[in-house]
Every structure is written in C-alpha cells, then in structure tokens.
Design a protein around this motif. Structure first.
Motif, mmCIF file in Angstrom:
data_model
loop_
_atom_site.group_PDB
_atom_site.id
_atom_site.type_symbol
_atom_site.label_atom_id
_atom_site.label_comp_id
_atom_site.label_asym_id
_atom_site.label_seq_id
_atom_site.Cartn_x
_atom_site.Cartn_y
_atom_site.Cartn_z
ATOM 1 N N ASN A 151 0.795 -1.218 0.000
ATOM 2 C CA ASN A 151 0.000 0.000 0.000
ATOM 3 C C ASN A 151 0.836 1.281 0.000
ATOM 4 N N TRP A 152 2.043 1.204 -0.512
ATOM 5 C CA TRP A 152 2.944 2.353 -0.516
ATOM 6 C C TRP A 152 2.359 3.499 -1.338
ATOM 7 N N ASP A 153 2.475 4.716 -0.825
ATOM 8 C CA ASP A 153 2.033 5.920 -1.524
ATOM 9 C C ASP A 153 3.212 6.444 -2.341
ATOM 10 N N TYR A 154 3.185 6.195 -3.648
ATOM 11 C CA TYR A 154 4.313 6.556 -4.506
ATOM 12 C C TYR A 154 4.478 8.060 -4.672
ATOM 13 N N SER A 155 3.503 8.843 -4.215
ATOM 14 C CA SER A 155 3.688 10.298 -4.235
ATOM 15 C C SER A 155 4.757 10.710 -3.233
ATOM 16 N N LEU A 156 5.096 9.793 -2.300
ATOM 17 C CA LEU A 156 6.152 10.037 -1.313
ATOM 18 C C LEU A 156 7.542 9.673 -1.835
ATOM 19 N N GLY A 157 7.603 9.081 -3.013
ATOM 20 C CA GLY A 157 8.884 8.661 -3.583
ATOM 21 C C GLY A 157 8.902 7.161 -3.778
ATOM 22 N N ASN A 158 10.107 6.620 -3.994
ATOM 23 C CA ASN A 158 10.272 5.183 -4.214
ATOM 24 C C ASN A 158 9.797 4.386 -3.000
ATOM 25 N N ASN A 159 9.319 3.194 -3.254
ATOM 26 C CA ASN A 159 8.862 2.292 -2.190
ATOM 27 C C ASN A 159 10.063 1.904 -1.318
ATOM 28 N N GLU A 160 9.994 2.227 -0.038
ATOM 29 C CA GLU A 160 11.088 1.932 0.883
ATOM 30 C C GLU A 160 11.094 0.473 1.329
ATOM 31 N N TYR A 161 10.069 -0.260 0.945
ATOM 32 C CA TYR A 161 9.974 -1.652 1.378
ATOM 33 C C TYR A 161 10.311 -2.557 0.246
#
Length: 161
Positions: A151-161
C-alpha cells in the motif's frame, strides 16, 4: 519525552550520552564520523574505567555486554565512574536475554539515565508478565511490512519496502 535534541546527523555538537547494553558484546563497525560527525563510539570492554569524557562536546555511545557490566570478567570496579554520571539514553538490546537476571537488574537500577529503550524481537515473557503498558509498546511484524509494501504511496517517492 524531550524533543529538544537536534538531528545528530547534522553535526550539531549537543553532547548526548548513551549506553548500549546487549547480551553479547556488539560494536557496529559501519558507524563512522561520516555518519555522525562529532561523535565518539567506545567499547566498554576496551576501557579501564567506563565513563563518558566530560571534555568531549558531542554524542558519546558506550557499547557493552551485560556480562562485562556485571563484572563477569572480574572487574566490576571499572563501572563505578559511570554510575556517577548522567546518561541521556540507556538502550538494552535483546532485553529478554541478559537483562532479566538479578545482577543485571541491579546494575541497570544503579545507573542515572533519563530514557530507557528496550529492544527485543521476541518479547513474549515481558509482555505476558505485563511489564509494559500498551503505550510503551511498538509492534512491527512481517505482516505490517507486507501491508506497507503493498500500500505504498508513490507520491512520497520510491517504495522503501
């Protein structure tokens, strides 16, 4: 909790004193002055007298094992000075191992610290005993990580997971 501490990675010289206790001696080899300018990292095992350098105006971290701190090496006296000093943060790694003996509890109780952070990947005994209130617990499980990844929000940047 006091949030007045600056970001140490910015090189701010505010003196912060920490002790990192673990069941076995650990010393992170990848921490350097590049990561934390104006910081001093020391192993208690290598010290004749465990104490912070009062003339050093930066972050100090002393890494130690519970075995060393309770004098299993035959030198309990080397810990006398640190008991007289103020410690900002006491970090106990793998708290479900070495910290649950009477000797370890007595040692921790002899220190003068502002905050204590207990770390454990398997804190079952402490939780079953009711050692911590709900607001003192932080859980992050494999399922939490998978949910965050999905459920990563890509508006925050690359997926950190």
């Amino acid at each position: 909790m006091d949030n007045n501490y600056p970001d140490l990675k910015e090189g701010n010289p505010t003196p912060i004193k920490m002790i990192f206790l673990s069941d076995k001696i650990v010393f992170p080899l990848k921490i350097s002055s590049v990561d934390f300018p104006n910081a001093k990292f020391t192993r208690a095992k290598d010290m004749d007298s465990v104490k912070f350098d009062e003339n050093f105006n930066g972050m100090q971290v002393i890494f130690a094992s519970f075995q060393d701190s309770i004098g299993e090496d035959g030198n309990k006296e080397k810990w006398n000075e640190i008991k007289k000093q103020y410690i900002d943060m006491l970090v106990i790694d793998e708290m479900h191992y070495g910290s649950e003996t009477t000797k370890a509890e007595n040692f921790v109780n002899s220190l003068n610290y502002k905050f204590q952070l207990n770390l454990s990947g398997t804190p079952l005994k402490a939780l079953q005993r009711g050692s911590y209130k709900k607001n003192q617990q932080y859980h992050w499980t494999y399922m939490d990580e998978q949910y965050a990844k999905r459920n990563w929000d890509y508006s925050l940047g690359n997926n950190e997971y």
